[in-house]
Motif scaffolding. Structure first.
Motif, short mmCIF file in Angstrom:
data_model
loop_
_atom_site.label_atom_id
_atom_site.label_comp_id
_atom_site.label_asym_id
_atom_site.label_seq_id
_atom_site.Cartn_x
_atom_site.Cartn_y
_atom_site.Cartn_z
N LEU A 1 0.91 -1.33 -0.16
CA LEU A 1 0.21 0.15 -0.04
C LEU A 1 0.97 1.17 -0.03
N VAL A 2 1.96 1.28 0.93
CA VAL A 2 2.83 2.51 0.97
C VAL A 2 3.48 2.69 -0.65
N LEU A 3 3.80 1.57 -1.25
CA LEU A 3 4.60 1.54 -2.42
C LEU A 3 3.45 2.05 -3.37
N LEU A 4 2.19 1.62 -3.63
CA LEU A 4 1.31 2.27 -4.57
C LEU A 4 0.94 3.51 -4.18
N GLY A 5 0.92 3.86 -2.83
CA GLY A 5 0.81 5.49 -2.68
C GLY A 5 2.16 6.24 -2.95
N VAL A 6 3.22 5.87 -2.94
CA VAL A 6 4.22 6.65 -3.59
C VAL A 6 4.21 6.58 -4.96
N PHE A 7 3.85 5.49 -5.67
CA PHE A 7 3.62 5.65 -7.25
C PHE A 7 2.50 6.48 -7.61
N ALA A 8 1.41 6.84 -7.00
CA ALA A 8 0.32 7.48 -6.98
C ALA A 8 0.73 9.00 -7.09
N ALA A 9 1.43 9.23 -5.75
CA ALA A 9 1.98 10.43 -5.69
C ALA A 9 3.03 11.01 -6.49
N GLY A 10 3.94 10.20 -7.11
CA GLY A 10 4.97 10.43 -8.09
C GLY A 10 4.27 10.78 -9.43
N ALA A 11 3.09 9.97 -9.70
CA ALA A 11 2.23 10.14 -10.92
C ALA A 11 1.47 11.38 -11.07
N ILE A 12 0.97 11.72 -9.82
CA ILE A 12 0.26 12.91 -9.84
C ILE A 12 1.29 14.17 -9.84
N GLY A 13 2.33 14.13 -9.15
CA GLY A 13 3.25 15.14 -9.19
C GLY A 13 3.97 15.44 -10.27
N PHE A 14 4.26 14.27 -11.12
CA PHE A 14 4.84 14.66 -12.50
C PHE A 14 3.99 14.96 -13.42
N ALA A 15 2.70 14.67 -13.49
CA ALA A 15 1.53 15.25 -14.44
C ALA A 15 1.60 16.74 -14.04
N ILE A 16 1.53 17.39 -13.13
CA ILE A 16 1.53 18.78 -12.71
C ILE A 16 2.76 19.35 -13.39
N LEU A 17 3.87 18.63 -13.10
CA LEU A 17 5.32 19.27 -13.63
C LEU A 17 5.19 19.34 -15.17
N VAL A 18 4.72 18.17 -15.75
CA VAL A 18 4.80 18.05 -17.21
C VAL A 18 3.56 19.32 -17.62
N TYR A 19 2.46 19.33 -17.11
CA TYR A 19 1.58 20.41 -17.30
C TYR A 19 2.09 21.92 -17.37
N VAL A 20 2.84 22.13 -16.22
CA VAL A 20 3.51 23.49 -15.85
C VAL A 20 4.42 23.64 -17.40
#
Length: 118
Positions: free
Chosen positions: A87-106
């Motif tokens: 679950l922690v690993l999935l949380g890390v994956f999800a947080a990284g995915a969301i953060g990277f998407a925001i970075l790419v958009y910016v």
């Protein structure tokens, strides 16, 4: 540990990543968040084309986040024990995915500038 507080979480993250790396990550996240808010206010709308490309980049960001955490904690997939680890690993994956998407958009919005979706 009888008491669980916000300061406890900060102490755990500082211990995991090191004080300098942790606060550098917090600073980078704050800068990206402020840049995202700036882009949204400047453009007054979200570009669906930029948003689509940002979404398509999410698996890359999630994988990079998992790799970074594994590198910083000197762990590997063989060290994953129980369900909470997954679950922690999935949380890390999800947080990284969301953060990277925001970075790419910016980055797209700053490089390409304000453009219509037409």
């Amino acid at each position: 540990m009888e008491e669980f507080s916000f300061m406890t979480i900060i102490a755990v993250f500082e211990e995991m990543f090191g004080r300098g790396v942790f606060w550098a990550m917090v600073l980078v996240a704050a800068v990206i968040t402020l840049a995202y808010l700036y882009v949204l206010v400047r453009d007054r709308a979200m570009s669906m084309r930029k948003f689509l490309l940002a979404q398509l980049s999410m698996p890359i960001g999630g994988a990079l986040a998992v790799w970074f955490v594994m590198l910083m904690t000197n762990s590997g997939f063989r060290d994953i024990g129980g369900p909470i680890d997954w679950l922690v690993l999935l949380g890390v994956f999800a947080a990284g995915a969301i953060g990277f998407a925001i970075l790419v958009y910016v980055v797209q919005s700053i490089v390409r500038g304000k453009a219509s979706d037409a």
